[in-house]
Design a protein around this motif. Sequence first.
Motif, PDB file in Angstrom:
ATOM      1  N   ARG A   1      13.783   2.537   1.530  1.00  6.83           N
ATOM      2  CA  ARG A   1      12.533   2.155   0.564  1.00  6.83           C
ATOM      3  C   ARG A   1      13.243   1.565  -0.688  1.00  6.83           C
ATOM      4  O   ARG A   1      12.657   0.721  -1.200  1.00  6.83           O
ATOM      5  CB  ARG A   1      11.666   3.595   0.323  1.00  6.83           C
ATOM      6  CG  ARG A   1      10.300   2.840  -0.329  1.00  6.83           C
ATOM      7  CD  ARG A   1       9.235   4.013  -0.574  1.00  6.83           C
ATOM      8  NE  ARG A   1       9.819   5.126  -1.310  1.00  6.83           N
ATOM      9  CZ  ARG A   1       9.059   6.174  -1.289  1.00  6.83           C
ATOM     10  NH1 ARG A   1       8.143   6.372  -0.828  1.00  6.83           N
ATOM     11  NH2 ARG A   1       9.663   7.157  -2.214  1.00  6.83           N
TER      12      ARG A   1
ATOM     13  N   LYS B   1       8.364   0.433  -5.052  1.00  8.04           N
ATOM     14  CA  LYS B   1       8.184   1.955  -5.990  1.00  8.04           C
ATOM     15  C   LYS B   1       8.885   1.194  -7.306  1.00  8.04           C
ATOM     16  O   LYS B   1      10.189   1.358  -7.649  1.00  8.04           O
ATOM     17  CB  LYS B   1       9.147   2.721  -5.549  1.00  8.04           C
ATOM     18  CG  LYS B   1       8.633   4.047  -6.125  1.00  8.04           C
ATOM     19  CD  LYS B   1       9.214   5.414  -5.379  1.00  8.04           C
ATOM     20  CE  LYS B   1       9.287   6.524  -6.254  1.00  8.04           C
ATOM     21  NZ  LYS B   1       8.160   7.070  -6.772  1.00  8.04           N
TER      22      LYS B   1
ATOM     23  N   TYR C   1       4.260   2.062 -12.677  1.00  7.59           N
ATOM     24  CA  TYR C   1       3.844   3.566 -13.017  1.00  7.59           C
ATOM     25  C   TYR C   1       3.230   3.570 -14.535  1.00  7.59           C
ATOM     26  O   TYR C   1       2.754   4.590 -14.746  1.00  7.59           O
ATOM     27  CB  TYR C   1       5.183   4.459 -13.049  1.00  7.59           C
ATOM     28  CG  TYR C   1       5.474   4.627 -11.611  1.00  7.59           C
ATOM     29  CD1 TYR C   1       5.264   5.962 -10.978  1.00  7.59           C
ATOM     30  CD2 TYR C   1       5.902   3.807 -10.662  1.00  7.59           C
ATOM     31  CE1 TYR C   1       4.932   6.443  -9.529  1.00  7.59           C
ATOM     32  CE2 TYR C   1       5.856   4.074  -9.255  1.00  7.59           C
ATOM     33  CZ  TYR C   1       5.544   5.450  -8.808  1.00  7.59           C
ATOM     34  OH  TYR C   1       5.807   5.606  -7.630  1.00  7.59           O
TER      35      TYR C   1
ATOM     36  N   GLY D   1      -2.960   9.603  -5.249  1.00  9.71           N
ATOM     37  CA  GLY D   1      -2.880  10.562  -6.635  1.00  9.71           C
ATOM     38  C   GLY D   1      -1.953   9.714  -7.455  1.00  9.71           C
ATOM     39  O   GLY D   1      -1.158   8.794  -7.038  1.00  9.71           O
ATOM     40  N   SER D   2      -1.758  10.105  -8.527  1.00  7.96           N
ATOM     41  CA  SER D   2      -0.764   9.208  -9.541  1.00  7.96           C
ATOM     42  C   SER D   2       0.424   9.347  -9.021  1.00  7.96           C
ATOM     43  O   SER D   2       1.504   8.372  -9.333  1.00  7.96           O
ATOM     44  CB  SER D   2      -0.974  10.044 -10.947  1.00  7.96           C
ATOM     45  OG  SER D   2      -0.395  11.274 -11.103  1.00  7.96           O
ATOM     46  N   GLY D   3       1.036  10.264  -8.299  1.00  2.00           N
ATOM     47  CA  GLY D   3       2.291  10.395  -7.769  1.00  2.00           C
ATOM     48  C   GLY D   3       2.334  10.931  -6.549  1.00  2.00           C
ATOM     49  O   GLY D   3       3.209  11.663  -6.145  1.00  2.00           O
TER      50      GLY D   3
ATOM     51  N   VAL E   1       7.102   8.914   1.879  1.00  8.28           N
ATOM     52  CA  VAL E   1       8.284   9.534   2.898  1.00  8.28           C
ATOM     53  C   VAL E   1       7.665  10.901   3.207  1.00  8.28           C
ATOM     54  O   VAL E   1       7.809  11.408   4.408  1.00  8.28           O
ATOM     55  CB  VAL E   1       9.608   9.696   2.159  1.00  8.28           C
ATOM     56  CG1 VAL E   1      10.626  10.622   3.099  1.00  8.28           C
ATOM     57  CG2 VAL E   1      10.481   8.448   1.790  1.00  8.28           C
ATOM     58  N   THR E   2       7.034  11.699   2.151  1.00  7.88           N
ATOM     59  CA  THR E   2       6.684  12.829   2.746  1.00  7.88           C
ATOM     60  C   THR E   2       5.371  12.582   3.560  1.00  7.88           C
ATOM     61  O   THR E   2       4.880  13.477   4.363  1.00  7.88           O
ATOM     62  CB  THR E   2       6.283  13.781   1.414  1.00  7.88           C
ATOM     63  OG1 THR E   2       7.036  13.609   0.438  1.00  7.88           O
ATOM     64  CG2 THR E   2       6.089  15.316   1.760  1.00  7.88           C
ATOM     65  N   ARG E   3       4.513  11.604   3.362  1.00 10.55           N
ATOM     66  CA  ARG E   3       3.374  11.124   4.183  1.00 10.55           C
ATOM     67  C   ARG E   3       3.868  11.059   5.548  1.00 10.55           C
ATOM     68  O   ARG E   3       3.352  11.632   6.373  1.00 10.55           O
ATOM     69  CB  ARG E   3       2.722   9.993   3.517  1.00 10.55           C
ATOM     70  CG  ARG E   3       1.894   9.227   4.436  1.00 10.55           C
ATOM     71  CD  ARG E   3       1.253   7.989   3.676  1.00 10.55           C
ATOM     72  NE  ARG E   3       0.104   7.138   4.192  1.00 10.55           N
ATOM     73  CZ  ARG E   3       0.289   6.314   5.376  1.00 10.55           C
ATOM     74  NH1 ARG E   3       1.496   6.231   5.767  1.00 10.55           N
ATOM     75  NH2 ARG E   3      -0.688   5.803   5.717  1.00 10.55           N
TER      76      ARG E   3
ATOM     77  N   THR F   1       0.482  14.785  -0.812  1.00 12.06           N
ATOM     78  CA  THR F   1       1.868  14.992  -0.288  1.00 12.06           C
ATOM     79  C   THR F   1       2.836  14.121  -1.319  1.00 12.06           C
ATOM     80  O   THR F   1       2.243  12.994  -1.605  1.00 12.06           O
ATOM     81  CB  THR F   1       2.259  14.536   1.092  1.00 12.06           C
ATOM     82  OG1 THR F   1       1.892  13.082   1.154  1.00 12.06           O
ATOM     83  CG2 THR F   1       1.423  15.352   2.192  1.00 12.06           C
TER      84      THR F   1
HETATM   85  C1  LIG Z   1       2.363   6.550  -6.218  1.00 10.63           C
HETATM   86  C2  LIG Z   1       2.835   7.548  -5.563  1.00 10.63           C
HETATM   87  N1  LIG Z   1       2.361   7.803  -4.353  1.00 10.63           N
HETATM   88  C3  LIG Z   1       2.860   8.472  -3.342  1.00 10.63           C
HETATM   89  C4  LIG Z   1       4.095   9.086  -3.376  1.00 10.63           C
HETATM   90  C5  LIG Z   1       4.480  10.132  -2.629  1.00 10.63           C
HETATM   91  O1  LIG Z   1       5.877   9.469  -2.074  1.00 10.63           O
HETATM   92  P1  LIG Z   1       7.238  10.380  -1.522  1.00 10.63           P
HETATM   93  O2  LIG Z   1       6.545  11.202  -0.512  1.00 10.63           O
HETATM   94  O3  LIG Z   1       7.775   9.157  -0.821  1.00 10.63           O
HETATM   95  O4  LIG Z   1       7.549  10.972  -2.565  1.00 10.63           O
HETATM   96  C6  LIG Z   1       4.705   9.087  -4.598  1.00 10.63           C
HETATM   97  C7  LIG Z   1       6.057   9.525  -5.236  1.00 10.63           C
HETATM   98  O5  LIG Z   1       7.263   9.083  -4.841  1.00 10.63           O
HETATM   99  C8  LIG Z   1       4.229   7.977  -5.657  1.00 10.63           C
HETATM  100  O6  LIG Z   1       4.815   7.901  -7.023  1.00 10.63           O
END
Ligand SMILES: Cc1ncc(COP(=O)(O)O)c(C=O)c1O
Length: 327
Positions: free
Chosen positions: A59, A158, A163, A193-195, A219-221, A254
């Motif tokens: 990624r 990303k 951000y 969400g925001s993150g 990635v956690t998704r 997640t």
């Molecule tokens: C905006 C956003 N969405 C989703 C995620 C979740 O992604 P990941 O599971 O790869 O951390 C993040 C974190 O990296 C994020 O910043």
Amino acid sequence: MIPKSKVIWMNGKLVAWDEAKVHVGTHALHYGSSVFEGIRAYSTPRGAAVFCLDQHVERLFNSCKIFKMPVPFTPAQIHDAIAQVVRDNKLQSCYIRPLVYRGFDNFSLDPRTSPVEVAIFAFEWGSYLGSESIRSGVNVGVSSWRRMAPDTFPALGKLGGQYVNSQFIAMEANDHGYQEGIALDVYGNVSEGSGDNIFVVSGGVLYTPPLGSSILKGVTRYATMTLAHDLGYSVVEQNIPREMLYIADEVFITGTAAEIVPIRSVDHVQVGAGEPGPATKKLQQEFFSIVQGRVPDRYHWLTFVNDAAPAKAKAPASSRRSKRKGK
Ligand SMILES: Cc1ncc(COP(=O)(O)O)c(C=O)c1O
């Protein structure tokens, strides 16, 4: 405050934590011209293991491709450098932040004449929303800030500048007493969400917004969807209207930082029984037993840093000196 580690990898060399500095004219500081990853390593019986390292490196390079940033290292070199940073800092459970950024040269809004620099640092870190959040869940609110429209910013990358949007969502959520804010996309459907990414459980089926809803491809998704399939759940990627969050049996988020966190309420509307539901709990249990090395790593998600190839980057002069002195 982030706890200090010993060394940071900068452009192929290890430098002492306090020496990892940039010039104030650094392009990324002014215009958000950076790309980054957030990665976790977990303590396991075989030592520290980085979770889904290949997926994160892929990624990172995809984000750089989107932003036209040629990375002066190969994915294999970045992969090894990440393992090295965890190993050389003697970290166990930690958060790892690789950062590719436009350095100091000029202030052109076409960033391609500024140099591309790479840094990787890691530090000990607990859970982002607090350890209680994983056990009991959090309260969230739908943000008045939307995620970007598809033709404004590339949500699949990303990129640092994006951000700023996450910061507005997070600030508003905190000001309203929520632990996280959930943003809608430009069409009014649930985005993320925001993150973190979001999942809704309804009638035993898991729903999550598709990539076209301005989400980061978490990635956690991906790991959660994989685990859910194997636990026998149908997982559907589809547009989610806001009110589905209110009438769902379960909602959870997640992310690398958040991990898997149940949602107790959305906009003060109780979700399900107002406590972590059975699907969320099962997924948490599967996830944590794999990442903590308590069950076999059947998906090959873990990179054990002590098994990794010997690292190439040099330690900073100060730590080489202290090794010679036997300290
Ligand atoms: C905006 C956003 N969405 C989703 C995620 C979740 O992604 P990941 O599971 O790869 O951390 C993040 C974190 O990296 C994020 O910043």
